[in-house]
Design a protein around this motif. Structure first.
Motif, PDB file in Angstrom:
ATOM      1  N   MET A 137       0.877  -1.118  -0.049  1.00 53.21           N
ATOM      2  CA  MET A 137       0.183   0.029  -0.068  1.00 53.21           C
ATOM      3  C   MET A 137       0.883   1.449  -0.042  1.00 53.21           C
ATOM      4  O   MET A 137       0.411   2.473  -0.553  1.00 53.21           O
ATOM      5  N   SER A 138       2.167   1.099   0.725  1.00 55.20           N
ATOM      6  CA  SER A 138       3.018   2.345   0.713  1.00 55.20           C
ATOM      7  C   SER A 138       3.337   2.499  -0.849  1.00 55.20           C
ATOM      8  O   SER A 138       3.593   4.010  -1.062  1.00 55.20           O
ATOM      9  N   GLU A 140       1.533   1.640  -3.485  1.00 55.72           N
ATOM     10  CA  GLU A 140       0.236   2.174  -4.335  1.00 55.72           C
ATOM     11  C   GLU A 140       0.257   3.895  -3.639  1.00 55.72           C
ATOM     12  O   GLU A 140      -0.172   4.739  -4.645  1.00 55.72           O
ATOM     13  N   LYS A 141       0.718   4.257  -2.636  1.00 51.99           N
ATOM     14  CA  LYS A 141       0.322   5.407  -2.238  1.00 51.99           C
ATOM     15  C   LYS A 141       1.356   6.589  -2.964  1.00 51.99           C
ATOM     16  O   LYS A 141       0.723   7.675  -3.110  1.00 51.99           O
ATOM     17  N   ASN A 145      -2.007   9.124  -4.491  1.00 50.31           N
ATOM     18  CA  ASN A 145      -2.221   9.634  -3.102  1.00 50.31           C
ATOM     19  C   ASN A 145      -3.588   9.658  -2.790  1.00 50.31           C
ATOM     20  O   ASN A 145      -4.352  10.413  -3.040  1.00 50.31           O
ATOM     21  N   LYS A 146      -4.137   8.656  -1.849  1.00 46.84           N
ATOM     22  CA  LYS A 146      -5.405   8.670  -1.256  1.00 46.84           C
ATOM     23  C   LYS A 146      -5.561   9.069   0.106  1.00 46.84           C
ATOM     24  O   LYS A 146      -4.605   9.123   0.861  1.00 46.84           O
ATOM     25  N   GLU A 148      -5.776   8.699   4.214  1.00 46.06           N
ATOM     26  CA  GLU A 148      -5.245   7.776   5.193  1.00 46.06           C
ATOM     27  C   GLU A 148      -6.180   6.592   5.492  1.00 46.06           C
ATOM     28  O   GLU A 148      -6.083   5.329   5.859  1.00 46.06           O
ATOM     29  N   TYR A 150      -8.622   5.318   3.714  1.00 44.56           N
ATOM     30  CA  TYR A 150      -8.485   4.512   2.317  1.00 44.56           C
ATOM     31  C   TYR A 150      -7.182   3.709   2.469  1.00 44.56           C
ATOM     32  O   TYR A 150      -7.595   2.231   2.367  1.00 44.56           O
ATOM     33  N   PHE A 151      -6.294   4.018   2.759  1.00 44.50           N
ATOM     34  CA  PHE A 151      -5.179   3.387   2.909  1.00 44.50           C
ATOM     35  C   PHE A 151      -5.207   2.292   4.019  1.00 44.50           C
ATOM     36  O   PHE A 151      -4.820   0.944   3.587  1.00 44.50           O
TER      37      PHE A 151
END
Ligand code: DP6
Length: 359
Positions: A137-138, A140-141, A145-146, A148, A150-151
């Protein structure tokens, strides 16, 4: 939220290489997940304490490759290359690729280590899969950038596709996974923080794990879950899990430890009863598991203290007890219970607050 909400739009940013490290704890279920539907959907809701000391730290290094034909990765445990872990990771990648379409674009090096010995009979799948999901996920971030929220939701969603209970390891201190009518926002797709106030009796709650048998389990969780299909008591069991979660709501509000004990021990024994009554049937408890349980009941009768046990899919015993009774329980462990542990080994843990980004 539905599965579709986790399929990303084409990424707007580009990323050549980098590395992320996350450390994620294990968790211990109070109401057990045992039985699942297709795509890692649980047959009933579960709730767990997040642990603190038992954790996995995973560094994920990634570098762009010239083609996107196949998955490409190497995995190391405590510095040692582990090709036998590859099929599990490959299955995980296949399951999550639709949600992380960049997986075939990079070569990954996954370096992982546990605070607990690999051969302790403590499953590393919950802490391991959640740490890996967070690292991915990091990545993908960086690409989109979505928020927190959603993360964390998506990381839990991905961890679940690696191993069901892993979706309960990202946050703390009490996590619910699976739709339950009385828990707002609870979901079959990911774990959520228990949304109500928790009585101070549960603050710093201890979990000492008595390592009764460090060997490989004879029956994997995957096989055990599958045996809940066509199980003669499945329907009642799934209803009972809903009821026990409802009952725990007032226990967490009022701090009634005797009720807590009754629910938690019943859940542990029901889990093992399901194993003993499936076809084929199997037993994961060992004679020393039973010895310890009897000692706990005797101790409770003699002292009126609130030590109780729970079990995972194995022979090890988790001792759960409140902070203020810890001194007395330590004496019991050292004077009597340690004799039932393989090589006298046990692990002291307590309730924790979830995963942390290391760098
Ligand atoms: C007994 O999460 O290990 O610990 O989804 O097949 O990976 P998979 O199973 P897993 O099952 C855990 C079962 C349990 C109970 C629990 O943690 O709720």
């Amino acid at each position: 939220m539905t599965e579709k909400d986790f399929i990303p739009k084409p990424y707007s940013s580009a990323l050549e290489k980098g590395s992320f490290t996350w450390s994620s704890p294990s968790n211990i279920a109070l109401v057990k997940y045992w039985g699942k539907k297709e795509n890692q959907i649980p047959a009933n809701p579960s709730i767990s304490f997040t642990l603190d000391a038992c954790k996995t730290t995973t560094e994920l290094k990634f570098s762009k490759k010239s083609n996107s034909c196949n998955y490409s990765f190497d995995i190391f445990l405590e510095g040692e290359k582990k090709d036998d872990f590859k099929p599990k990771i490959e299955t995980f990648f296949k399951r999550i690729e639709v949600y992380l379409p960049f997986l075939k674009d990079y070569h990954f090096v996954i370096e992982t280590s546990n605070t607990f010995p690999h051969s302790s009979g403590i499953a590393s799948s919950a802490s391991g899969m959640s740490a890996l999901a967070l690292c991915l996920m990091s990545v993908e971030k960086e690409l989109n950038n979505k928020s927190e929220e959603y993360f964390m939701q998506k990381a839990s969603f991905l961890a679940r596709l690696g191993s069901g209970s892993a979706c309960r390891s990202l946050e703390g201190d009490l996590i619910v996974w699976g739709k339950h009518n009385e828990i707002p926002n609870s979901s079959d797709l990911f774990g959520v923080k228990y949304p109500f106030k928790i009585h101070k009796n549960f603050k710093n709650y201890h979990d000492t794990i008595l390592l009764v048998d460090k060997g490989e389990k004879q029956v994997s969780s995957t096989i055990g879950h599958n045996l809940m299909h066509n199980h003669p008591y499945a329907k009642q069991r799934f209803e009972q899990a809903h009821d026990n979660l409802s009952k725990l709501k007032s226990v967490f509000k009022e701090g009634n430890l005797n009720e807590f004990i009754a629910i938690v021990e019943s859940e542990a024994l029901t889990l093992h009863a399901m194993m003993m009554t499936s076809m084929p049937y199997f037993i994961l408890m060992k004679p020393n598991t039973m010895e310890i349980i009897n000692k706990i009941w005797k101790f409770r009768q003699e002292t009126g203290l609130h030590l109780c046990f729970t079990l995972d899919a194995g022979a090890n015993v988790h001792l759960l007890y409140p902070e203020k009774e810890a001194e007395d329980v330590f004496k019991l462990i050292n004077n009597e219970l340690v004799a039932y542990c393989q090589n006298g080994h046990y692990i002291c843990d307590r309730i924790g607050f979830g995963a942390k980004k290391v760098k």
